[in-house]
Scaffold this motif. Structure first.
Motif, short mmCIF file in Angstrom:
data_model
loop_
_atom_site.label_atom_id
_atom_site.label_comp_id
_atom_site.label_asym_id
_atom_site.label_seq_id
_atom_site.Cartn_x
_atom_site.Cartn_y
_atom_site.Cartn_z
N ASP A 1 0.86 -1.19 0.00
CA ASP A 1 0.00 0.00 0.00
C ASP A 1 0.89 1.24 0.00
O ASP A 1 0.89 2.02 0.97
CB ASP A 1 -0.91 -0.02 1.24
CG ASP A 1 -2.08 0.94 1.12
OD1 ASP A 1 -2.23 1.56 0.04
OD2 ASP A 1 -2.84 1.07 2.09
N PRO A 2 1.65 1.46 -1.08
CA PRO A 2 2.62 2.56 -1.08
C PRO A 2 1.98 3.94 -0.94
O PRO A 2 2.63 4.86 -0.43
CB PRO A 2 3.32 2.41 -2.44
CG PRO A 2 2.37 1.63 -3.29
CD PRO A 2 1.67 0.70 -2.35
N GLU A 3 0.73 4.09 -1.37
CA GLU A 3 0.07 5.39 -1.23
C GLU A 3 -0.09 5.77 0.25
O GLU A 3 -0.13 6.96 0.59
CB GLU A 3 -1.30 5.36 -1.89
CG GLU A 3 -1.27 5.25 -3.41
CD GLU A 3 -2.66 5.21 -3.99
OE1 GLU A 3 -3.63 5.42 -3.22
OE2 GLU A 3 -2.80 4.96 -5.20
N ALA A 4 -0.20 4.76 1.11
CA ALA A 4 -0.45 5.02 2.53
C ALA A 4 0.83 5.16 3.34
O ALA A 4 0.77 5.43 4.54
CB ALA A 4 -1.31 3.90 3.11
N LEU B 1 4.92 2.68 -6.47
CA LEU B 1 3.67 3.40 -6.67
C LEU B 1 2.97 3.00 -7.96
O LEU B 1 1.73 2.90 -8.01
CB LEU B 1 3.93 4.91 -6.67
CG LEU B 1 4.27 5.53 -5.31
CD1 LEU B 1 4.83 6.94 -5.49
CD2 LEU B 1 3.03 5.57 -4.42
N GLU B 2 3.73 2.76 -9.01
CA GLU B 2 3.15 2.51 -10.32
C GLU B 2 2.75 1.05 -10.54
O GLU B 2 1.79 0.77 -11.26
CB GLU B 2 4.14 2.93 -11.42
CG GLU B 2 4.38 4.44 -11.48
CD GLU B 2 5.45 4.81 -12.49
OE1 GLU B 2 6.08 3.89 -13.06
OE2 GLU B 2 5.66 6.02 -12.70
N TYR C 1 3.00 -1.78 -7.88
CA TYR C 1 2.75 -2.69 -6.76
C TYR C 1 1.80 -2.08 -5.74
O TYR C 1 2.02 -2.16 -4.53
CB TYR C 1 4.09 -3.10 -6.12
CG TYR C 1 4.97 -3.82 -7.11
CD1 TYR C 1 4.69 -5.14 -7.47
CD2 TYR C 1 6.03 -3.19 -7.74
CE1 TYR C 1 5.46 -5.80 -8.42
CE2 TYR C 1 6.81 -3.84 -8.68
CZ TYR C 1 6.51 -5.15 -9.02
OH TYR C 1 7.27 -5.80 -9.96
N ASN C 2 0.70 -1.52 -6.25
CA ASN C 2 -0.33 -0.90 -5.43
C ASN C 2 -1.55 -1.82 -5.43
O ASN C 2 -2.22 -2.01 -6.45
CB ASN C 2 -0.70 0.47 -6.02
CG ASN C 2 -1.70 1.23 -5.18
OD1 ASN C 2 -2.41 0.67 -4.36
ND2 ASN C 2 -1.77 2.53 -5.41
N TRP C 3 -1.89 -2.40 -4.28
CA TRP C 3 -2.97 -3.38 -4.23
C TRP C 3 -4.31 -2.79 -4.65
O TRP C 3 -5.16 -3.51 -5.20
CB TRP C 3 -3.08 -3.98 -2.83
CG TRP C 3 -3.72 -3.10 -1.79
CD1 TRP C 3 -3.11 -2.16 -1.03
CD2 TRP C 3 -5.11 -3.08 -1.42
NE1 TRP C 3 -4.01 -1.55 -0.20
CE2 TRP C 3 -5.25 -2.10 -0.40
CE3 TRP C 3 -6.24 -3.79 -1.81
CZ2 TRP C 3 -6.47 -1.81 0.20
CZ3 TRP C 3 -7.46 -3.50 -1.22
CH2 TRP C 3 -7.56 -2.53 -0.22
N ARG C 4 -4.50 -1.51 -4.42
CA ARG C 4 -5.78 -0.89 -4.73
C ARG C 4 -6.05 -0.89 -6.24
O ARG C 4 -7.20 -0.80 -6.67
CB ARG C 4 -5.80 0.54 -4.20
CG ARG C 4 -5.62 0.62 -2.69
CD ARG C 4 -5.50 2.06 -2.22
NE ARG C 4 -5.07 2.13 -0.84
CZ ARG C 4 -5.86 2.02 0.21
NH1 ARG C 4 -7.16 1.85 0.02
NH2 ARG C 4 -5.39 2.10 1.44
N VAL C 5 -5.00 -0.98 -7.03
CA VAL C 5 -5.12 -0.98 -8.49
C VAL C 5 -4.98 -2.41 -9.04
O VAL C 5 -5.84 -2.90 -9.78
CB VAL C 5 -4.06 -0.07 -9.13
CG1 VAL C 5 -4.14 -0.14 -10.65
CG2 VAL C 5 -4.22 1.36 -8.64
N VAL C 6 -3.92 -3.08 -8.64
CA VAL C 6 -3.57 -4.37 -9.25
C VAL C 6 -4.55 -5.47 -8.90
O VAL C 6 -4.88 -6.33 -9.74
CB VAL C 6 -2.13 -4.77 -8.84
CG1 VAL C 6 -1.78 -6.16 -9.36
CG2 VAL C 6 -1.12 -3.73 -9.34
#
Length: 421
Positions: free
Chosen positions: A222-225, A390-391, A393-398
């Motif tokens: 969760d790199p955004e967090a 960020l591009e 390995y973001n679980w919210r997207v992948v």
């Protein structure tokens, strides 16, 4: 859908790669489905961790697992006698099997069973068998974190002790056969890396078989967090972070300490090898590394103070399978990483852009020294890694990729002869 999710380790806190994978898959699936988690637990697992998982799972059921050297010795004898993999045999639990059989009779029925890693596959298949006796037909899904047989196979390649090497080679052969046949009995198999599927498929092809491939979904965080670590100027720690009870980690750290770190000290005499992780090998403290240059921290709940002083984050692995989540973590934290190619296998690692790669002691040491002495290179590699996290390995997207598995579409029965625990 009503999903029964099986894990071999309690997927919280996020202090190991398998936990990270299972946790964020659970988080995603629980947003769209009704998920019951059934997990083994150890004495070290806290009640607070279970409560956290209950905050988004419909139900969390736990079954104690106790490990000990004498039990492992018994499992090794049984493994040799039955020609079953030791790594599977030692997770056989009559209590877990009873839990599975009870849940198979639950009303309303589960629509799917999700096995997290190969270790839980026999239980998932046993669940499907027990459910079939009740006239039910749950979807069987396997999340393959690794090509598991590759781990003992690669460890054997680097092992000097002839007896240990022979046992590892035998375990690799047993695991390869078990892995192929087990994968074939699931409706869907999701892979963590393309390399893992290729390795297992090659073994299947040797046997005239084929294993399912429902796509690749990498381990994500969760790199955004998480904000990047603010690091000290001229940081001198050379940091390894990972559970040292896992043999490839212990093997890699000892290789670095024996053969690489002395070369680093010749050019950077104030460098500090920092080893973070539970159960560090006793051989590490016995090496002739000055005490001022070695810190064995053991398990650390919050490693941030060490990471803030890290000039090079190392992944010196000689064996392993799947993805090394420590690289995703290092990129998320904004740390510059040096890894072997095996250590960086399965991730979007580009030498000189988001990581430095080296497989021999001299070039590995050179890369560490360059990060410790060249601030511009250090910053470029760190920023490149953070951008990759960020591009890619973001679980919210992948993890939207799980939607194509859990659609409730019709599926054929390919699970005859199920392996039971």
């Amino acid at each position: 859908m009503r999903i029964l999710f099986l894990t071999q380790v309690l997927p919280y806190p996020l202090d190991a790669g398998p936990k990270t994978r299972a946790y964020f898959v659970l988080r995603y699936l629980s947003q769209h489905h009704e998920v019951t988690l059934l997990s083994f637990v150890r004495k070290s697992d806290a009640a607070e961790a279970i409560d956290h998982l209950r905050s988004f799972c419909r139900q969390v059921i736990v079954e104690p697992m106790a490990r000990s050297p004498w039990k492992d010795a018994g499992y090794m004898v049984k493994s040799l006698a039955l020609h079953r993999p030791f790594l599977i045999e030692r997770d056989a639990s009559a209590a877990m099997t009873r839990r599975i059989e009870t849940l198979a009779c639950t009303t309303p029925a589960f629509d799917a069973v999700h096995a997290d890693q190969l270790w839980m596959a026999p239980y998932a298949l046993h669940f499907c068998k027990a459910a079939a006796q009740q006239g039910k037909r749950p979807l069987g899904v396997l999340d393959q974190h690794n090509a598991v047989f590759m781990i003992p196979q690669r460890m054997a390649d680097a092992e000097r002790n002839p007896l240990k090497r022979t046992l590892m080679q035998l375990e690799a052969r047993k695991l390869a056969a078990f892995e192929v046949e087990t994968c074939r009995r699931f409706d869907h198999v999701i892979w963590v890396t393309y390399e893992d599927h290729a390795a297992v498929q090659a073994e299947a092809a040797r046997r005239g078989r084929e294993v399912p491939n429902d796509g690749v979904l990498p381990i994500c965080g969760d790199p955004e967090a998480i904000a990047p670590i603010v690091r000290a100027a001229q940081a001198r720690r050379v940091t390894f972070l990972g559970g040292l009870h896992y043999p490839p980690n212990a093997q890699g750290v000892l290789w670095f300490a024996r053969e690489i770190f002395p070369l680093v000290l010749r050019e950077v005499p104030d460098a500090i090898l920092t080893v973070i992780g539970k159960q560090p090998p006793s051989e590490l403290a016995a090496l002739h590394i000055p005490t001022r240059n070695l810190e064995i921290a053991g398990y650390v709940e919050n490693p941030t103070p060490y990471l803030a002083e890290t000039g090079a984050f190392i992944v010196p692995l000689l064996a392993g399978g799947g993805m090394r989540v420590k690289i995703i973590d290092g990129w998320t934290w904004g740390l510059p990483i040096v890894s072997t190619r095996i250590g960086a296998e399965g991730v979007n690692a580009v030498h000189g852009e988001n990581i430095l790669l080296a497989d021999a002691p001299a070039p590995f040491a050179r890369s560490v020294v360059d990060l410790l002495t060249n601030p511009e290179l250090n910053e470029r590699i760190a920023c490149g890694g953070r951008r990759t996290a960020l591009e890619r390995y973001n679980w919210r997207v992948v993890y939207g990729g799980w939607d194509r598995i859990y659609t409730g579409s019709p599926h054929s029965d390919n699970r005859t002869g199920a392996v039971t625990p």
